[in-house]
Write a protein that holds these residues in place. Structure first.
Motif, PDB file in Angstrom:
ATOM      1  N   ASN A 121       0.605  -0.930  -0.109  1.00  0.00           N
ATOM      2  CA  ASN A 121       0.083  -0.454  -0.027  1.00  0.00           C
ATOM      3  C   ASN A 121       0.786   1.121  -0.277  1.00  0.00           C
ATOM      4  OD1 ASN A 121      -1.838   1.445   0.302  1.00  0.00           O
ATOM      5  ND2 ASN A 121      -2.762   1.331   2.260  1.00  0.00           N
ATOM      6  N   HIS A 122       1.700   1.529   0.936  1.00  0.00           N
ATOM      7  CA  HIS A 122       2.692   2.330   0.876  1.00  0.00           C
ATOM      8  C   HIS A 122       4.541   1.759   0.426  1.00  0.00           C
ATOM      9  CE1 HIS A 122      -0.331   4.310   3.534  1.00  0.00           C
ATOM     10  NE2 HIS A 122      -0.187   3.518   3.875  1.00  0.00           N
ATOM     11  N   ILE A 123       4.813   3.247  -0.683  1.00  0.00           N
ATOM     12  CA  ILE A 123       6.233   2.296  -0.845  1.00  0.00           C
ATOM     13  C   ILE A 123       6.644   3.781  -1.755  1.00  0.00           C
ATOM     14  CG2 ILE A 123       4.572   2.040  -3.729  1.00  0.00           C
ATOM     15  CD1 ILE A 123       6.920   0.126  -3.761  1.00  0.00           C
ATOM     16  N   LEU A 124       7.675   3.279  -1.851  1.00  0.00           N
ATOM     17  CA  LEU A 124       8.522   4.500  -2.227  1.00  0.00           C
ATOM     18  C   LEU A 124       8.207   5.311  -3.204  1.00  0.00           C
ATOM     19  CD1 LEU A 124      10.879   6.807  -1.801  1.00  0.00           C
ATOM     20  CD2 LEU A 124      13.114   5.409  -2.039  1.00  0.00           C
ATOM     21  N   GLU A 125       7.968   6.549  -3.903  1.00  0.00           N
ATOM     22  CA  GLU A 125       8.095   7.393  -4.608  1.00  0.00           C
ATOM     23  C   GLU A 125       8.879   8.032  -5.221  1.00  0.00           C
ATOM     24  OE1 GLU A 125       2.932   7.079  -6.029  1.00  0.00           O
ATOM     25  OE2 GLU A 125       3.668   8.998  -5.919  1.00  0.00           O
ATOM     26  N   ILE A 126      10.074   7.336  -6.507  1.00  0.00           N
ATOM     27  CA  ILE A 126      11.073   8.410  -6.902  1.00  0.00           C
ATOM     28  C   ILE A 126       9.836   9.777  -8.461  1.00  0.00           C
ATOM     29  CG2 ILE A 126      12.386   8.656  -7.869  1.00  0.00           C
ATOM     30  CD1 ILE A 126      13.679   5.988  -6.627  1.00  0.00           C
ATOM     31  N   ASP A 127       9.976  10.663  -8.399  1.00  0.00           N
ATOM     32  CA  ASP A 127       8.949  11.470  -9.078  1.00  0.00           C
ATOM     33  C   ASP A 127      10.693  12.602  -9.278  1.00  0.00           C
ATOM     34  OD1 ASP A 127       8.240  13.373 -10.842  1.00  0.00           O
ATOM     35  OD2 ASP A 127       6.535  13.413  -9.572  1.00  0.00           O
ATOM     36  N   LEU A 128      11.167  12.755 -10.407  1.00  0.00           N
ATOM     37  CA  LEU A 128      11.956  13.728 -10.741  1.00  0.00           C
ATOM     38  C   LEU A 128      11.170  14.759 -11.351  1.00  0.00           C
ATOM     39  CD1 LEU A 128      15.020  13.267 -10.115  1.00  0.00           C
ATOM     40  CD2 LEU A 128      13.821  11.638 -10.164  1.00  0.00           C
ATOM     41  N   THR A 460      18.880   1.264  -9.804  1.00  0.00           N
ATOM     42  CA  THR A 460      19.065   3.162  -8.925  1.00  0.00           C
ATOM     43  C   THR A 460      20.527   3.561  -9.762  1.00  0.00           C
ATOM     44  OG1 THR A 460      18.039   1.278  -6.870  1.00  0.00           O
ATOM     45  CG2 THR A 460      19.361   3.229  -6.346  1.00  0.00           C
ATOM     46  N   ALA A 461      21.581   2.960  -9.566  1.00  0.00           N
ATOM     47  CA  ALA A 461      22.868   3.476 -10.191  1.00  0.00           C
ATOM     48  C   ALA A 461      22.507   4.407 -11.132  1.00  0.00           C
ATOM     49  CB  ALA A 461      23.489   3.331 -10.123  1.00  0.00           C
ATOM     50  N   ASP A 462      22.058   3.837 -12.048  1.00  0.00           N
ATOM     51  CA  ASP A 462      21.646   4.275 -13.905  1.00  0.00           C
ATOM     52  C   ASP A 462      20.627   5.319 -13.417  1.00  0.00           C
ATOM     53  OD1 ASP A 462      23.001   2.557 -15.128  1.00  0.00           O
ATOM     54  OD2 ASP A 462      20.917   1.193 -16.072  1.00  0.00           O
ATOM     55  N   LEU A 463      19.418   5.943 -12.676  1.00  0.00           N
ATOM     56  CA  LEU A 463      18.673   6.741 -12.579  1.00  0.00           C
ATOM     57  C   LEU A 463      19.775   7.972 -11.955  1.00  0.00           C
ATOM     58  CD1 LEU A 463      15.861   5.583 -10.369  1.00  0.00           C
ATOM     59  CD2 LEU A 463      15.591   6.426 -13.187  1.00  0.00           C
ATOM     60  N   ILE A 464      20.614   7.537 -11.124  1.00  0.00           N
ATOM     61  CA  ILE A 464      21.259   8.659 -10.375  1.00  0.00           C
ATOM     62  C   ILE A 464      21.785   9.197 -11.647  1.00  0.00           C
ATOM     63  CG2 ILE A 464      23.422   9.041  -8.403  1.00  0.00           C
ATOM     64  CD1 ILE A 464      22.561   6.698  -6.824  1.00  0.00           C
ATOM     65  N   SER A 465      22.597   8.897 -12.244  1.00  0.00           N
ATOM     66  CA  SER A 465      24.072   9.367 -12.537  1.00  0.00           C
ATOM     67  C   SER A 465      23.205   9.691 -13.374  1.00  0.00           C
ATOM     68  CB  SER A 465      25.153   7.988 -13.312  1.00  0.00           C
ATOM     69  OG  SER A 465      24.604   6.819 -14.087  1.00  0.00           O
ATOM     70  N   MET A 466      21.875   9.284 -14.346  1.00  0.00           N
ATOM     71  CA  MET A 466      21.477   9.973 -15.919  1.00  0.00           C
ATOM     72  C   MET A 466      21.301  11.624 -15.468  1.00  0.00           C
ATOM     73  SD  MET A 466      18.486   8.049 -16.907  1.00  0.00           S
ATOM     74  CE  MET A 466      19.159   6.602 -16.692  1.00  0.00           C
ATOM     75  N   ASN A 467      20.539  11.444 -13.925  1.00  0.00           N
ATOM     76  CA  ASN A 467      19.962  13.042 -13.874  1.00  0.00           C
ATOM     77  C   ASN A 467      20.879  13.679 -12.922  1.00  0.00           C
ATOM     78  OD1 ASN A 467      16.743  13.166 -14.560  1.00  0.00           O
ATOM     79  ND2 ASN A 467      17.418  10.876 -13.247  1.00  0.00           N
ATOM     80  N   ALA A 468      21.899  13.424 -12.762  1.00  0.00           N
ATOM     81  CA  ALA A 468      23.417  13.892 -12.731  1.00  0.00           C
ATOM     82  C   ALA A 468      24.238  14.144 -13.390  1.00  0.00           C
ATOM     83  CB  ALA A 468      24.153  13.229 -11.307  1.00  0.00           C
ATOM     84  N   ALA A 469      24.363  13.690 -14.179  1.00  0.00           N
ATOM     85  CA  ALA A 469      25.034  14.120 -15.832  1.00  0.00           C
ATOM     86  C   ALA A 469      24.633  15.846 -16.431  1.00  0.00           C
ATOM     87  CB  ALA A 469      24.629  13.717 -16.478  1.00  0.00           C
ATOM     88  N   GLU A 470      25.836  16.516 -16.577  1.00  0.00           N
ATOM     89  CA  GLU A 470      25.438  18.780 -17.096  1.00  0.00           C
ATOM     90  C   GLU A 470      24.626  17.564 -18.828  1.00  0.00           C
ATOM     91  OE1 GLU A 470      27.508  19.473 -14.354  1.00  0.00           O
ATOM     92  OE2 GLU A 470      27.901  17.636 -15.049  1.00  0.00           O
ATOM     93  N   PHE A 471      25.589  17.062 -19.309  1.00  0.00           N
ATOM     94  CA  PHE A 471      25.812  15.752 -21.138  1.00  0.00           C
ATOM     95  C   PHE A 471      25.336  14.866 -20.860  1.00  0.00           C
ATOM     96  CE2 PHE A 471      29.423  17.570 -21.485  1.00  0.00           C
ATOM     97  CZ  PHE A 471      30.025  17.022 -22.731  1.00  0.00           C
ATOM     98  N   ASP A 778      20.847  17.061  -6.720  1.00  0.00           N
ATOM     99  CA  ASP A 778      21.715  16.231  -6.717  1.00  0.00           C
ATOM    100  C   ASP A 778      21.871  16.321  -5.747  1.00  0.00           C
ATOM    101  OD1 ASP A 778      22.679  17.001  -9.192  1.00  0.00           O
ATOM    102  OD2 ASP A 778      24.108  18.531  -9.067  1.00  0.00           O
ATOM    103  N   ARG A 779      21.261  16.974  -4.611  1.00  0.00           N
ATOM    104  CA  ARG A 779      20.997  16.361  -2.740  1.00  0.00           C
ATOM    105  C   ARG A 779      20.112  15.141  -3.176  1.00  0.00           C
ATOM    106  NH1 ARG A 779      24.642  17.190   0.699  1.00  0.00           N
ATOM    107  NH2 ARG A 779      24.905  19.607   0.663  1.00  0.00           N
ATOM    108  N   TYR A 780      18.470  15.211  -4.087  1.00  0.00           N
ATOM    109  CA  TYR A 780      17.817  13.850  -4.349  1.00  0.00           C
ATOM    110  C   TYR A 780      18.890  12.545  -4.628  1.00  0.00           C
ATOM    111  CZ  TYR A 780      14.020  12.013  -5.304  1.00  0.00           C
ATOM    112  OH  TYR A 780      12.128  10.925  -5.620  1.00  0.00           O
ATOM    113  N   MET A 781      19.892  12.745  -6.100  1.00  0.00           N
ATOM    114  CA  MET A 781      20.720  12.208  -5.721  1.00  0.00           C
ATOM    115  C   MET A 781      20.817  11.185  -4.888  1.00  0.00           C
ATOM    116  SD  MET A 781      19.725  11.443  -9.351  1.00  0.00           S
ATOM    117  CE  MET A 781      17.618  12.675  -8.658  1.00  0.00           C
ATOM    118  N   GLU A 782      21.897  11.935  -4.088  1.00  0.00           N
ATOM    119  CA  GLU A 782      22.677  11.869  -2.986  1.00  0.00           C
ATOM    120  C   GLU A 782      22.431  11.006  -2.065  1.00  0.00           C
ATOM    121  OE1 GLU A 782      24.247  14.725  -1.327  1.00  0.00           O
ATOM    122  OE2 GLU A 782      26.239  15.117  -2.764  1.00  0.00           O
TER     123      GLU A 782
END
Length: 824
Positions: A121-128, A460-471, A778-782
């Motif tokens: 019923n309750h689960i973490l939602e990741i929303d960028l 999870t690593a993919d989500l972190i790096s692709m959102n943190a990258a400048e390009f 970036d803090r969210y990614m951390e």
């Protein structure tokens, strides 16, 4: 879409939809992907004797062709409808067909969880989405992947709209440039953007009195008196041209002028290419699984970048100051290197002046593991400490911070994120291949696959790096958002569930200008057209010809009875995704192909006992079974041999001498180097329609794109091509020349490096003049790194420390493996 849905359910075709859904439910399945849906609808139309137009043109037919998923529940039917690229809608149809309404993505993720009996019923939602809401976005999906062009247009518009503010920012960006304490471009004599404009006029007047080829050092004193430091050019003509570009940019900004000017500004000198897993070296490693394509890519990229940087530094007149580029390939040091040089800390990249492989060992933990090669699926616990150690090593080698960090693959991109956060350096990501879309339902069944693949950590690593990258640079448009019929690799991270771990409601903004298409090149000193006879070594040709057609060797299976038939050639490793068995079966089922062609397979393995995992062993045995089943002895030759690049290049050319063809029959391929190699060599090339090869082999008639699930259709396409070759004497040569020239002009390392460096400069400039304040993102990614990634990586480490699993074994076939999601 609302109108189409209403047309179906308020019209005469509602009964057809009801009957079709009933036919789906009769199969006993609950989850249907696009290919299955279309196949089932085709069967329904046939059995119901519908007219030909109904399949495509009826309201039901149109709706079905937009539908990518159907999920059957007791009380409702769920449709995932992709009306256009990079956009999907979720619709729920009640079981009694009384109501059809649009639903949220969160509701869809709950349905998928229920499907595998792992709903909570309750689960973490990741929303960028909130982090991109106020950012610049590309409006037209057709322009996705052209972020640089978008930024150029935007900045030029800003220069026109608010010239004083933006020109002052431009002045500040130029005024702050230096190299290791040496001031570049502007000195303190020029105090403002207005003053800069005046001094440019004075400088242009001064330069117009000089000979165009006057060396910079001869007029440098007078030029510096005007307030201009080195970096504008190495001759009077070059300096004058650069200043004229700046002058035009100030008074009449245009995207082309901005791009040309920024390309000339010397701001990148030290580059790090990060490639962690596998064997990263130059000798005796380039044929090993998990290494081959990526290592070749990164080595050739390093050579090209160093050469391009050296040329740019020279043209800027900075070589006279002793400035030179420094490129480092950062990888891991492997003490038990199995006869390779992967235990050397520092190794110079061949054919370069100042490019190096820097190897940093993993933190020891359990040396029985960390002293050896580690599979890409098991590498995750060691990356954080590796990044900390690598930072010290890089600073020691450069004596300064690098200007650009380029990650390669999921692990390298994560390390790039960690280094970028600590060093405050521009981060570029290159995925090469994202694992999530390669493994069908890998996120949905992650718990069942976790012990083998650790997908929870990787995704999870993919989500972190692709959102943190400048390009982010990609090799193809499809890599980002697929086609109207297929989901792109990055698009697959947009919305997905990891049941009982988290829901990704919005994982990446596909319209972000961070996405840029920069395809790789090919080493044309090695891979060149078969027709360049004067460049070919006759001894090498004879040696390779003997290898392909007649040599007896324990690592070669099969003799060809009629070697003068056209060869069908394929080069690939043996995995279920690469699908060599599918190609052999296609060949075996077509007597017409066997009558006109021989099949030559070049892979790295020949015997099941050589396999490093179950998938490979099963595919090797399956290939033998197919050869026996279709009696292909005398028509097929299978080489389980690793050969060096020069021999491989000549192999393509030898096949071209016979007017053969090349085929890449993978279930999915993001971007295959072998396609580039074959095409540049002059081989007409057929390749899978699932992935980036659609853009490499670009032909209006779709003549050379094949569906690896349609064996009969593939055989027909090849036979149609051969018929044209027999009917029109020059047709083979025309196709050969066209494909070779396409690779030569579009896929070359000079273009790649030039564009990559331009992106690095442009995004650094953008971050200076219009910083978006990405600190919250970036803090969210951390937070994701520390709260999800690290705890799950530590579980892998615990097993390594306990020695309870075969940590070094590579990927085995998973029950849900394959690329059926691309096919469906």
């Amino acid at each position: 879409m609302y109108e189409l849905v209403q047309g179906v359910f308020n019209g005469d075709e509602k009964t057809d939809m009801h009957q079709f859904i009933y036919a789906l439910s009769a199969s006993g399945k609950h989850y249907f992907l696009r290919n299955e849906i279309l196949q089932a609808f085709g069967d329904y139309c046939h059995q119901s004797q519908k007219p030909a137009y109904f399949y495509y043109s009826s309201s039901v037919g149109k709706l079905i062709h937009y539908t990518h998923e159907i999920i059957l529940e007791e009380e409702s039917i769920w449709f995932v409808i992709r009306t256009r690229i990079a956009n999907q809608e979720v619709w729920q149809l009640t079981a009694d067909f009384s109501k059809f309404e649009q639903m949220t993505l969160q509701a869809l993720l709950d349905v998928r969880d229920r499907l595998v009996n792992r709903y909570q019923n309750h689960i973490l939602e990741i929303d960028l989405h909130p982090f991109y809401e106020s950012s610049l976005r590309i409006d037209d999906a057709r322009n996705i992947g052209q972020g640089l062009a978008f930024l150029n247009r935007y900045l030029c518009n800003q220069l026109l709209t608010d010239p004083e503010y933006w020109l002052e920012k431009l002045f500040q960006a130029l005024h702050g440039q230096q190299y290791d304490g040496i001031p570049l471009l502007l000195s303190d004599r020029i105090t403002s953007s207005i003053h800069l404009g005046k001094q440019i006029k004075q400088a242009l007047k001064f330069l117009s009195q000089l000979e165009p080829d006057e060396p910079y050092e001869k007029f440098s004193f007078d030029f510096r008196e005007l307030g201009f430091e080195p970096g504008w050019g190495n001759t009077a003509a070059r300096v004058k041209g650069t200043l004229e570009l700046l002058d035009r940019l100030i008074y009449s900004p245009e995207p082309g002028i901005l791009e040309t000017f920024v390309a000339r500004v010397p701001v990148v000198f030290r580059v790090v290419l990060i490639s962690i897993h596998g064997w990263v070296g130059q000798e005796d490693v380039l044929g090993r699984n998990e290494t081959l394509g990526q290592v070749i890519y990164v080595l050739e990229q390093a050579r090209s970048l160093e050469n391009e940087l050296r040329e740019q530094i020279k043209l800027a007149g900075l070589d006279l100051l002793g400035i030179k580029p420094h490129v480092i390939i950062l990888t891991r040091l492997i003490p038990n290197c199995e006869g390779t040089f992967c235990n050397l800390r520092l190794e110079k990249v061949q054919d370069t002046e100042n490019a190096w492989i820097l190897r940093v060992p993993f933190g020891e933990f359990n040396p029985e593991i960390t002293n050896n090669w580690i599979s890409k699926f098991e590498i995750w616990p060691y990356l954080e400490q590796f990044a900390l150690d690598a930072e010290k090593e890089l600073l020691a080698e450069f004596q300064r911070k690098p200007n650009l960090l380029i990650g390669n693959y999921s692990d390298g991109n994560l390390v790039a994120f960690l280094l970028s956060r600590r060093m405050k350096v521009t981060q570029c990501n290159i995925a090469h291949s994202l694992e999530k879309p390669k493994y069908l339902f890998s996120n949905l069944y992650w718990q069942d696959l976790e012990d083998q693949y650790h997908f929870s950590v990787q995704f999870t690593a993919d989500l972190i790096s692709m959102n943190a990258a400048e390009f982010i640079i990609t090799s193809s448009y499809q890599e980002i958002v697929g086609t109207p019929d297929t989901i792109g690799q990055y698009e697959s991270y947009k919305c997905f569930t990891m049941p009982q771990l988290y829901h990704v409601v919005d994982g990446i903004d596909l319209f972000s200008p961070k996405f840029n298409l920069v395809p790789p090149g090919i080493n044309e000193n090695i891979f060149f057209p078969y027709s360049q006879k004067e460049e070919r070594d006759s001894n090498l040709r004879a040696q390779v010809h003997d290898l392909l057609f007649s040599r007896e060797d324990p690592e070669i299976f099969g003799n060809i009875d009629h070697p003068n038939k056209r060869p069908i050639f394929v080069v690939d490793t043996i995995t279920s995704i690469n699908n060599l068995t599918g190609l052999a079966e296609c060949f075996g089922k077509s007597q017409a192909l066997q009558e006109r062609c021989n099949l030559i397979l070049l892979s790295s393995k020949l015997h099941p006992d050589e396999a490093i995992n179950r998938d490979e062993a099963e595919e090797i045995q399956k290939l033998y079974d197919i050869i026996d089943q279709y009696h292909l002895n005398g028509k097929i030759r299978w080489l389980g041999i690793r050969i060096p690049s020069n021999e491989l290049a000549e192999a393509y050319r030898v096949v071209a001498d016979y007017q053969g063809i090349y085929i890449h029959f993978a279930r999915f391929e993001s971007f295959a180097r072998s396609i580039l190699e074959a095409m540049i060599s002059g081989l007409p090339t057929f390749a899978t329609e699932f992935g980036g090869s659609l853009e490499i082999i670009k032909n209006e008639e779709n003549e050379f794109n094949v569906n690896p699930t349609d064996l009969e259709g593939t055989a027909k396409k090849i036979l149609d091509f051969l018929e044209k070759c027999d009917t029109h004497a020059q047709y083979w040569q025309e196709v050969s020349e066209r494909m070779s020239q396409r690779i030569h002009h579009k896929y070359n390392w000079h273009l790649h490096s030039n564009q990559l460096l331009l992106l690095a400069k442009m995004f650094s400039f953008w971050n200076f003049v219009a910083p978006e304040n990405n600190e919250a993102r970036d803090r969210y990614m951390e937070a994701l790194f520390h709260l999800i990634y690290k705890p799950r990586a530590e579980k892998i480490l615990e097993k390594h420390m306990e020695g309870v699993r075969e940590w070094g074994v590579g990927s085995e076939e998973c029950g849900m493996r394959g690329q059926e999601d691309k096919e469906n």
